[in-house]
Scaffold this active site. Structure first.
Site, short mmCIF file in Angstrom:
data_model
loop_
_atom_site.label_atom_id
_atom_site.label_comp_id
_atom_site.label_asym_id
_atom_site.label_seq_id
_atom_site.Cartn_x
_atom_site.Cartn_y
_atom_site.Cartn_z
CB SER A 251 -11.45 -57.07 17.16
OG SER A 251 -10.58 -57.73 18.05
CD GLU A 323 -12.44 -57.75 12.69
OE1 GLU A 323 -11.38 -57.15 12.95
OE2 GLU A 323 -12.64 -58.94 12.97
C1 LIG Z 1 -15.86 -63.13 21.62
C2 LIG Z 1 -15.54 -62.96 20.16
C3 LIG Z 1 -14.24 -63.17 19.70
C4 LIG Z 1 -13.93 -63.02 18.34
N1 LIG Z 1 -12.65 -63.25 17.94
C5 LIG Z 1 -12.34 -63.11 16.62
C6 LIG Z 1 -11.00 -63.37 16.16
O1 LIG Z 1 -10.12 -63.76 16.91
N2 LIG Z 1 -10.74 -63.20 14.84
C7 LIG Z 1 -11.70 -62.80 13.96
O2 LIG Z 1 -11.40 -62.67 12.75
N3 LIG Z 1 -12.98 -62.55 14.36
C8 LIG Z 1 -13.31 -62.70 15.67
N4 LIG Z 1 -14.60 -62.47 16.09
C9 LIG Z 1 -15.62 -62.00 15.12
C10 LIG Z 1 -16.46 -63.12 14.48
O3 LIG Z 1 -16.56 -64.22 15.34
C11 LIG Z 1 -15.88 -63.58 13.14
O4 LIG Z 1 -15.84 -62.51 12.23
C12 LIG Z 1 -16.70 -64.73 12.55
O5 LIG Z 1 -15.91 -65.36 11.57
C13 LIG Z 1 -18.03 -64.31 11.94
O6 LIG Z 1 -18.76 -65.48 11.59
P1 LIG Z 1 -20.36 -65.51 11.70
O7 LIG Z 1 -20.82 -66.81 11.15
O8 LIG Z 1 -20.79 -65.19 13.06
O9 LIG Z 1 -20.72 -64.35 10.69
P2 LIG Z 1 -21.89 -63.27 10.85
O10 LIG Z 1 -21.56 -62.37 11.99
O11 LIG Z 1 -23.20 -63.95 10.87
O12 LIG Z 1 -21.74 -62.47 9.49
C14 LIG Z 1 -20.59 -61.71 9.22
C15 LIG Z 1 -20.63 -61.30 7.74
O13 LIG Z 1 -20.53 -62.48 6.94
C16 LIG Z 1 -21.65 -62.58 6.04
N5 LIG Z 1 -21.95 -64.01 5.92
C17 LIG Z 1 -22.15 -64.90 6.91
N6 LIG Z 1 -22.35 -66.13 6.39
C18 LIG Z 1 -22.28 -65.99 5.03
C19 LIG Z 1 -22.41 -66.90 3.94
N7 LIG Z 1 -22.63 -68.21 4.10
N8 LIG Z 1 -22.27 -66.40 2.68
C20 LIG Z 1 -22.03 -65.07 2.46
N9 LIG Z 1 -21.91 -64.18 3.46
C21 LIG Z 1 -22.02 -64.64 4.73
C22 LIG Z 1 -22.77 -61.77 6.69
O14 LIG Z 1 -23.67 -61.30 5.71
C23 LIG Z 1 -21.98 -60.64 7.33
O15 LIG Z 1 -21.70 -59.64 6.37
C24 LIG Z 1 -14.94 -62.63 17.43
C25 LIG Z 1 -16.26 -62.45 17.91
C26 LIG Z 1 -16.56 -62.62 19.24
C27 LIG Z 1 -17.95 -62.42 19.71
#
Ligand SMILES: Cc1cc2nc3c(=O)[nH]c(=O)nc-3n(C[C@H](O)[C@H](O)[C@H](O)COP(=O)(O)OP(=O)(O)OC[C@H]3O[C@@H](n4cnc5c(N)ncnc54)[C@H](O)[C@@H]3O)c2cc1C
Length: 327
Positions: A251, A323
Protein backbone atom coordinates in the site's frame (compact mmCIF):
# COMPACT_ATOMS: atom_id res chain seq x y z
CA UNK A 1 34.40 14.26 0.46
CA UNK A 2 33.37 10.87 1.90
CA UNK A 3 36.10 8.27 1.92
CA UNK A 4 34.20 5.07 1.16
CA UNK A 5 37.34 3.14 0.21
CA UNK A 6 38.90 3.55 3.64
CA UNK A 7 35.58 2.56 5.24
CA UNK A 8 35.42 -0.64 3.18
CA UNK A 9 39.07 -1.47 3.91
CA UNK A 10 38.56 -0.90 7.64
CA UNK A 11 35.49 -3.14 7.86
CA UNK A 12 36.87 -5.85 5.57
CA UNK A 13 40.11 -6.13 7.50
CA UNK A 14 38.64 -5.93 10.98
CA UNK A 15 39.25 -9.22 12.80
CA UNK A 16 35.90 -9.10 14.58
CA UNK A 17 33.66 -8.17 11.64
CA UNK A 18 31.40 -10.99 10.55
CA UNK A 19 29.24 -10.41 7.49
CA UNK A 20 29.54 -9.16 3.93
CA UNK A 21 30.53 -5.83 2.45
CA UNK A 22 30.36 -4.95 -1.24
CA UNK A 23 30.73 -1.85 -3.38
CA UNK A 24 28.51 -0.49 -6.15
CA UNK A 25 25.82 -3.04 -5.33
CA UNK A 26 22.67 -3.08 -7.51
CA UNK A 27 19.66 -2.26 -5.34
CA UNK A 28 16.71 -2.96 -7.67
CA UNK A 29 16.89 -6.74 -7.33
CA UNK A 30 17.06 -6.42 -3.56
CA UNK A 31 13.73 -4.61 -3.29
CA UNK A 32 10.21 -5.89 -3.87
CA UNK A 33 9.59 -2.90 -6.20
CA UNK A 34 12.58 -3.83 -8.43
CA UNK A 35 13.48 -0.14 -8.72
CA UNK A 36 16.73 1.68 -8.08
CA UNK A 37 20.34 2.13 -9.12
CA UNK A 38 23.42 1.13 -7.08
CA UNK A 39 24.54 1.66 -3.51
CA UNK A 40 28.11 2.90 -3.13
CA UNK A 41 28.55 0.43 -0.23
CA UNK A 42 26.30 -2.41 0.92
CA UNK A 43 27.11 -3.98 4.26
CA UNK A 44 25.27 -6.85 5.92
CA UNK A 45 26.70 -7.72 9.36
CA UNK A 46 25.96 -11.07 11.04
CA UNK A 47 26.08 -10.32 14.74
CA UNK A 48 25.60 -7.55 17.32
CA UNK A 49 29.23 -6.63 17.52
CA UNK A 50 29.58 -6.32 13.76
CA UNK A 51 26.60 -3.92 13.65
CA UNK A 52 28.11 -1.84 16.44
CA UNK A 53 31.47 -1.80 14.73
CA UNK A 54 29.93 -0.77 11.40
CA UNK A 55 27.73 1.96 12.90
CA UNK A 56 30.61 3.34 14.97
CA UNK A 57 32.75 3.62 11.87
CA UNK A 58 29.94 5.16 9.79
CA UNK A 59 29.45 7.85 12.45
CA UNK A 60 33.19 8.43 12.92
CA UNK A 61 33.58 8.98 9.16
CA UNK A 62 30.28 10.92 8.94
CA UNK A 63 29.09 8.76 6.05
CA UNK A 64 25.49 8.98 4.84
CA UNK A 65 23.73 5.67 5.52
CA UNK A 66 20.36 3.99 5.40
CA UNK A 67 19.07 0.89 7.22
CA UNK A 68 17.30 -1.72 5.14
CA UNK A 69 15.42 -4.89 6.09
CA UNK A 70 13.55 -6.70 3.33
CA UNK A 71 13.21 -3.48 1.27
CA UNK A 72 9.50 -4.21 0.82
CA UNK A 73 8.33 -0.74 1.78
CA UNK A 74 11.03 1.22 0.00
CA UNK A 75 11.63 3.02 -3.28
CA UNK A 76 15.33 3.11 -4.02
CA UNK A 77 16.54 6.14 -6.02
CA UNK A 78 17.15 6.25 -9.79
CA UNK A 79 20.63 7.69 -9.22
CA UNK A 80 23.32 5.82 -7.30
CA UNK A 81 23.02 6.16 -3.53
CA UNK A 82 26.27 7.80 -2.40
CA UNK A 83 26.25 6.25 1.02
CA UNK A 84 26.21 2.99 2.96
CA UNK A 85 23.24 0.64 2.96
CA UNK A 86 23.22 -1.21 6.27
CA UNK A 87 21.24 -4.40 5.76
CA UNK A 88 19.88 -6.76 8.43
CA UNK A 89 19.55 -9.64 5.94
CA UNK A 90 22.34 -11.73 7.54
CA UNK A 91 21.05 -11.20 11.08
CA UNK A 92 18.23 -13.67 11.15
CA UNK A 93 16.94 -16.27 13.59
CA UNK A 94 13.85 -17.02 15.67
CA UNK A 95 13.96 -18.79 19.02
CA UNK A 96 11.88 -19.42 22.12
CA UNK A 97 13.02 -17.15 24.94
CA UNK A 98 14.68 -19.37 27.58
CA UNK A 99 12.34 -19.63 30.61
CA UNK A 100 15.04 -19.54 33.25
CA UNK A 101 16.60 -16.46 31.73
CA UNK A 102 13.94 -13.76 32.10
CA UNK A 103 15.28 -10.24 32.74
CA UNK A 104 14.15 -8.65 36.00
CA UNK A 105 11.65 -6.34 34.33
CA UNK A 106 9.88 -9.42 32.90
CA UNK A 107 9.33 -10.90 36.36
CA UNK A 108 6.63 -8.39 37.22
CA UNK A 109 4.56 -9.53 34.25
CA UNK A 110 1.82 -11.99 35.08
CA UNK A 111 2.51 -14.72 32.50
CA UNK A 112 -0.36 -17.11 31.87
CA UNK A 113 -0.03 -20.86 31.35
CA UNK A 114 0.82 -21.46 27.66
CA UNK A 115 2.29 -17.95 27.17
CA UNK A 116 5.46 -18.29 25.11
CA UNK A 117 8.01 -15.59 24.30
CA UNK A 118 9.64 -15.80 20.87
CA UNK A 119 12.65 -13.63 20.09
CA UNK A 120 13.69 -12.79 16.53
CA UNK A 121 16.79 -11.05 15.24
CA UNK A 122 15.89 -7.98 13.18
CA UNK A 123 16.57 -9.56 9.80
CA UNK A 124 14.33 -12.59 10.36
CA UNK A 125 11.82 -12.73 7.50
CA UNK A 126 8.24 -12.44 8.75
CA UNK A 127 7.58 -15.67 6.84
CA UNK A 128 10.18 -17.42 9.01
CA UNK A 129 8.47 -16.18 12.19
CA UNK A 130 5.12 -17.50 10.95
CA UNK A 131 6.67 -20.88 10.03
CA UNK A 132 8.34 -21.05 13.44
CA UNK A 133 4.95 -20.47 15.09
CA UNK A 134 3.31 -23.19 13.00
CA UNK A 135 6.05 -25.69 13.90
CA UNK A 136 5.87 -24.84 17.61
CA UNK A 137 2.04 -24.70 17.89
CA UNK A 138 2.07 -20.97 18.70
CA UNK A 139 -0.85 -18.70 17.90
CA UNK A 140 -0.81 -14.89 17.53
CA UNK A 141 1.18 -14.21 14.37
CA UNK A 142 -1.08 -15.85 11.75
CA UNK A 143 -2.34 -12.51 10.35
CA UNK A 144 1.24 -11.67 9.31
CA UNK A 145 1.51 -14.73 7.05
CA UNK A 146 2.42 -13.52 3.57
CA UNK A 147 3.71 -10.14 4.78
CA UNK A 148 6.96 -9.47 2.90
CA UNK A 149 9.98 -8.12 4.75
CA UNK A 150 11.68 -8.62 8.08
CA UNK A 151 10.76 -8.48 11.75
CA UNK A 152 12.86 -5.31 12.22
CA UNK A 153 11.19 -3.56 9.28
CA UNK A 154 7.72 -4.62 10.45
CA UNK A 155 8.49 -3.29 13.95
CA UNK A 156 9.81 0.01 12.54
CA UNK A 157 6.67 0.42 10.41
CA UNK A 158 4.35 -1.17 13.00
CA UNK A 159 3.00 -3.22 10.11
CA UNK A 160 -0.72 -3.88 10.18
CA UNK A 161 -2.37 -6.88 8.59
CA UNK A 162 -5.99 -7.97 8.74
CA UNK A 163 -6.82 -5.52 11.55
CA UNK A 164 -3.83 -6.56 13.67
CA UNK A 165 -0.78 -4.35 14.30
CA UNK A 166 2.57 -5.93 15.02
CA UNK A 167 2.59 -4.03 18.33
CA UNK A 168 -0.41 -6.17 19.42
CA UNK A 169 1.94 -9.15 19.82
CA UNK A 170 5.22 -7.40 20.74
CA UNK A 171 6.39 -7.83 24.33
CA UNK A 172 9.95 -6.54 24.39
CA UNK A 173 12.64 -5.23 22.06
CA UNK A 174 16.28 -4.27 21.90
CA UNK A 175 17.85 -1.54 19.79
CA UNK A 176 21.11 0.26 19.19
CA UNK A 177 21.10 4.00 19.68
CA UNK A 178 23.05 5.58 16.83
CA UNK A 179 22.67 9.12 18.14
CA UNK A 180 25.47 8.09 20.52
CA UNK A 181 28.89 7.41 18.90
CA UNK A 182 29.36 4.41 21.24
CA UNK A 183 26.24 2.76 19.76
CA UNK A 184 24.92 1.44 23.10
CA UNK A 185 22.41 -1.42 23.17
CA UNK A 186 19.10 -0.73 24.96
CA UNK A 187 16.17 -2.92 25.86
CA UNK A 188 12.61 -2.14 26.83
CA UNK A 189 9.27 -3.79 27.59
CA UNK A 190 6.65 -2.46 25.21
CA UNK A 191 4.93 0.73 26.28
CA UNK A 192 1.67 0.83 24.29
CA UNK A 193 1.64 4.65 24.50
CA UNK A 194 4.66 4.71 22.12
CA UNK A 195 2.79 2.78 19.43
CA UNK A 196 -0.14 3.61 17.21
CA UNK A 197 -1.50 2.89 13.74
CA UNK A 198 1.66 2.57 11.59
CA UNK A 199 3.66 4.39 14.30
CA UNK A 200 6.55 2.99 16.35
CA UNK A 201 9.12 4.45 18.74
CA UNK A 202 11.82 3.69 16.14
CA UNK A 203 10.66 6.26 13.60
CA UNK A 204 12.71 9.50 13.55
CA UNK A 205 14.67 8.26 16.54
CA UNK A 206 18.11 7.04 15.43
CA UNK A 207 17.43 3.51 16.58
CA UNK A 208 18.51 0.32 14.89
CA UNK A 209 16.13 -2.45 16.00
CA UNK A 210 18.21 -5.50 16.91
CA UNK A 211 15.67 -7.98 18.32
CA UNK A 212 11.93 -8.14 18.84
CA UNK A 213 10.32 -10.52 21.37
CA UNK A 214 6.72 -11.57 20.78
CA UNK A 215 4.23 -12.81 23.36
CA UNK A 216 2.39 -15.76 21.82
CA UNK A 217 0.27 -18.65 23.09
CA UNK A 218 0.80 -22.38 22.74
CA UNK A 219 -2.26 -24.31 21.55
CA UNK A 220 -2.91 -28.00 22.18
CA UNK A 221 -4.91 -30.85 20.65
CA UNK A 222 -7.10 -30.11 17.61
CA UNK A 223 -6.90 -26.34 18.20
CA UNK A 224 -3.28 -26.24 17.06
CA UNK A 225 -4.27 -27.38 13.56
CA UNK A 226 -5.94 -23.97 13.12
CA UNK A 227 -2.58 -22.17 13.21
CA UNK A 228 -1.37 -23.49 9.86
CA UNK A 229 -4.88 -23.34 8.42
CA UNK A 230 -5.39 -19.67 9.31
CA UNK A 231 -1.87 -18.72 8.17
CA UNK A 232 -2.65 -20.28 4.77
CA UNK A 233 -5.99 -18.47 4.64
CA UNK A 234 -4.34 -15.05 5.10
CA UNK A 235 -1.65 -15.80 2.52
CA UNK A 236 -4.28 -16.96 0.02
CA UNK A 237 -6.30 -13.79 0.56
CA UNK A 238 -3.24 -11.74 -0.41
CA UNK A 239 -2.72 -13.87 -3.49
CA UNK A 240 -6.36 -13.44 -4.51
CA UNK A 241 -6.11 -9.65 -4.05
CA UNK A 242 -3.22 -9.66 -6.53
CA UNK A 243 -0.50 -8.61 -4.05
CA UNK A 244 2.22 -10.60 -5.78
CA UNK A 245 1.21 -10.22 -9.44
CA UNK A 246 3.67 -7.36 -10.03
CA UNK A 247 6.63 -5.86 -8.18
CA UNK A 248 5.39 -3.23 -5.67
CA UNK A 249 5.93 -1.97 -2.14
CA UNK A 250 2.42 -2.77 -0.96
CA UNK A 251 0.00 0.00 0.00
CA UNK A 252 1.33 3.39 -1.04
CA UNK A 253 -0.75 5.57 1.28
CA UNK A 254 -1.76 5.17 4.92
CA UNK A 255 -5.44 4.86 5.69
CA UNK A 256 -7.06 7.52 7.82
CA UNK A 257 -10.31 6.98 9.74
CA UNK A 258 -11.22 10.64 9.23
CA UNK A 259 -11.46 10.05 5.47
CA UNK A 260 -14.40 7.67 6.01
CA UNK A 261 -13.08 5.33 3.32
CA UNK A 262 -9.81 3.50 2.63
CA UNK A 263 -7.26 5.55 0.65
CA UNK A 264 -7.48 3.04 -2.23
CA UNK A 265 -11.20 3.65 -2.56
CA UNK A 266 -10.71 7.44 -2.75
CA UNK A 267 -8.10 6.96 -5.48
CA UNK A 268 -10.48 4.62 -7.31
CA UNK A 269 -13.28 7.21 -7.06
CA UNK A 270 -10.97 9.74 -8.73
CA UNK A 271 -10.87 7.36 -11.70
CA UNK A 272 -7.14 6.77 -11.32
CA UNK A 273 -6.97 2.96 -11.34
CA UNK A 274 -4.88 1.84 -14.31
CA UNK A 275 -3.23 5.28 -14.77
CA UNK A 276 0.34 4.79 -15.97
CA UNK A 277 3.35 7.10 -15.89
CA UNK A 278 6.50 5.69 -17.45
CA UNK A 279 6.78 2.09 -16.25
CA UNK A 280 4.68 2.53 -13.09
CA UNK A 281 0.94 2.11 -12.87
CA UNK A 282 -1.80 2.55 -10.27
CA UNK A 283 -2.87 -1.09 -10.12
CA UNK A 284 -6.09 -1.73 -12.04
CA UNK A 285 -7.00 -4.20 -9.27
CA UNK A 286 -6.11 -2.07 -6.19
CA UNK A 287 -6.27 1.73 -5.96
CA UNK A 288 -3.67 1.87 -3.18
CA UNK A 289 -1.03 -0.21 -4.99
CA UNK A 290 1.45 1.24 -7.48
CA UNK A 291 2.97 -1.56 -9.54
CA UNK A 292 6.10 -1.79 -11.64
CA UNK A 293 4.77 -2.90 -15.02
CA UNK A 294 7.81 -2.12 -17.17
CA UNK A 295 11.19 -0.99 -15.84
CA UNK A 296 9.60 1.66 -13.64
CA UNK A 297 11.74 4.41 -12.19
CA UNK A 298 11.45 6.03 -8.76
CA UNK A 299 10.49 9.25 -10.57
CA UNK A 300 7.52 7.46 -12.21
CA UNK A 301 6.30 6.26 -8.81
CA UNK A 302 6.78 9.74 -7.35
CA UNK A 303 4.77 11.31 -10.20
CA UNK A 304 1.89 8.87 -9.60
CA UNK A 305 2.00 9.55 -5.85
CA UNK A 306 1.75 13.29 -6.49
CA UNK A 307 -1.04 12.82 -9.02
CA UNK A 308 -3.10 10.71 -6.57
CA UNK A 309 -2.49 13.24 -3.78
CA UNK A 310 -3.55 16.15 -6.02
CA UNK A 311 -6.71 14.48 -7.33
CA UNK A 312 -7.85 13.23 -3.91
CA UNK A 313 -7.22 16.68 -2.42
CA UNK A 314 -9.23 18.35 -5.20
CA UNK A 315 -12.15 15.92 -5.01
CA UNK A 316 -12.38 15.19 -1.26
CA UNK A 317 -10.18 17.79 0.46
CA UNK A 318 -8.02 15.08 2.10
CA UNK A 319 -4.22 14.99 2.09
CA UNK A 320 -3.03 11.43 1.47
CA UNK A 321 0.02 10.51 3.54
CA UNK A 322 2.54 8.14 2.00
CA UNK A 323 3.35 4.87 3.71
CA UNK A 324 6.09 3.86 1.26
CA UNK A 325 9.46 5.46 1.88
CA UNK A 326 11.55 7.11 -0.84
CA UNK A 327 15.24 6.79 -0.05
C1 LIG B 1 2.97 -7.21 -1.74
C2 LIG B 1 3.13 -6.40 -0.48
C3 LIG B 1 2.15 -6.43 0.50
C4 LIG B 1 2.29 -5.68 1.68
N1 LIG B 1 1.31 -5.76 2.62
C5 LIG B 1 1.43 -5.04 3.77
C6 LIG B 1 0.42 -5.12 4.79
O1 LIG B 1 -0.55 -5.85 4.69
N2 LIG B 1 0.59 -4.38 5.91
C7 LIG B 1 1.69 -3.57 6.09
O2 LIG B 1 1.79 -2.92 7.14
N3 LIG B 1 2.66 -3.48 5.14
C8 LIG B 1 2.56 -4.19 4.00
N4 LIG B 1 3.55 -4.13 3.04
C9 LIG B 1 4.70 -3.22 3.23
C10 LIG B 1 5.93 -3.88 3.87
O3 LIG B 1 5.98 -5.25 3.58
C11 LIG B 1 5.95 -3.69 5.39
O4 LIG B 1 6.00 -2.33 5.72
C12 LIG B 1 7.16 -4.41 6.01
O5 LIG B 1 6.91 -4.55 7.39
C13 LIG B 1 8.49 -3.69 5.80
O6 LIG B 1 9.54 -4.54 6.28
P1 LIG B 1 10.97 -4.54 5.56
O7 LIG B 1 11.87 -5.42 6.35
O8 LIG B 1 10.83 -4.86 4.13
O9 LIG B 1 11.38 -3.03 5.77
P2 LIG B 1 12.16 -2.09 4.73
O10 LIG B 1 11.28 -1.84 3.56
O11 LIG B 1 13.51 -2.64 4.46
O12 LIG B 1 12.30 -0.76 5.58
C14 LIG B 1 11.17 -0.01 5.96
C15 LIG B 1 11.62 1.03 6.99
O13 LIG B 1 12.06 0.35 8.16
C16 LIG B 1 13.41 0.72 8.49
N5 LIG B 1 14.05 -0.47 9.05
C17 LIG B 1 14.09 -1.71 8.52
N6 LIG B 1 14.73 -2.55 9.36
C18 LIG B 1 15.09 -1.81 10.45
C19 LIG B 1 15.78 -2.10 11.67
N7 LIG B 1 16.21 -3.33 11.97
N8 LIG B 1 15.96 -1.08 12.55
C20 LIG B 1 15.53 0.18 12.28
N9 LIG B 1 14.88 0.51 11.15
C21 LIG B 1 14.65 -0.48 10.25
C22 LIG B 1 14.03 1.20 7.18
O14 LIG B 1 15.09 2.11 7.43
C23 LIG B 1 12.84 1.86 6.51
O15 LIG B 1 12.70 3.19 7.00
C24 LIG B 1 3.44 -4.87 1.86
C25 LIG B 1 4.44 -4.87 0.87
C26 LIG B 1 4.30 -5.62 -0.27
C27 LIG B 1 5.37 -5.60 -1.30
Amino acid sequence: MEDFSSFVTYIKNHDNFKGTITENEALAQKSTFKIGANARVFVAPEDYYSFQLTLRRILAQKLPFFIVGGASNLVFPDDDFQGVILSSRNFSDAMIFPKGDLPEDFEAYNFQKDDVLVTCFAGTPMAQLVDFCIKNDLTGAEEFAGLPGTVGGAAFMNARCFEKSLSDIIFYYTWMDYSDPDIPLHHERINPADWDYKKSPFQNNNRFVTTVTFLLKRLHGDAKMQIAKNSRKYTLERLEKGHFKYPSAGSVFKNNHDFGAPSGKLIDQCGLKGTQIGGAQIAPFHGNFIINVENARASDVKALVELAQKKVKEKFGFQLETEIIFL
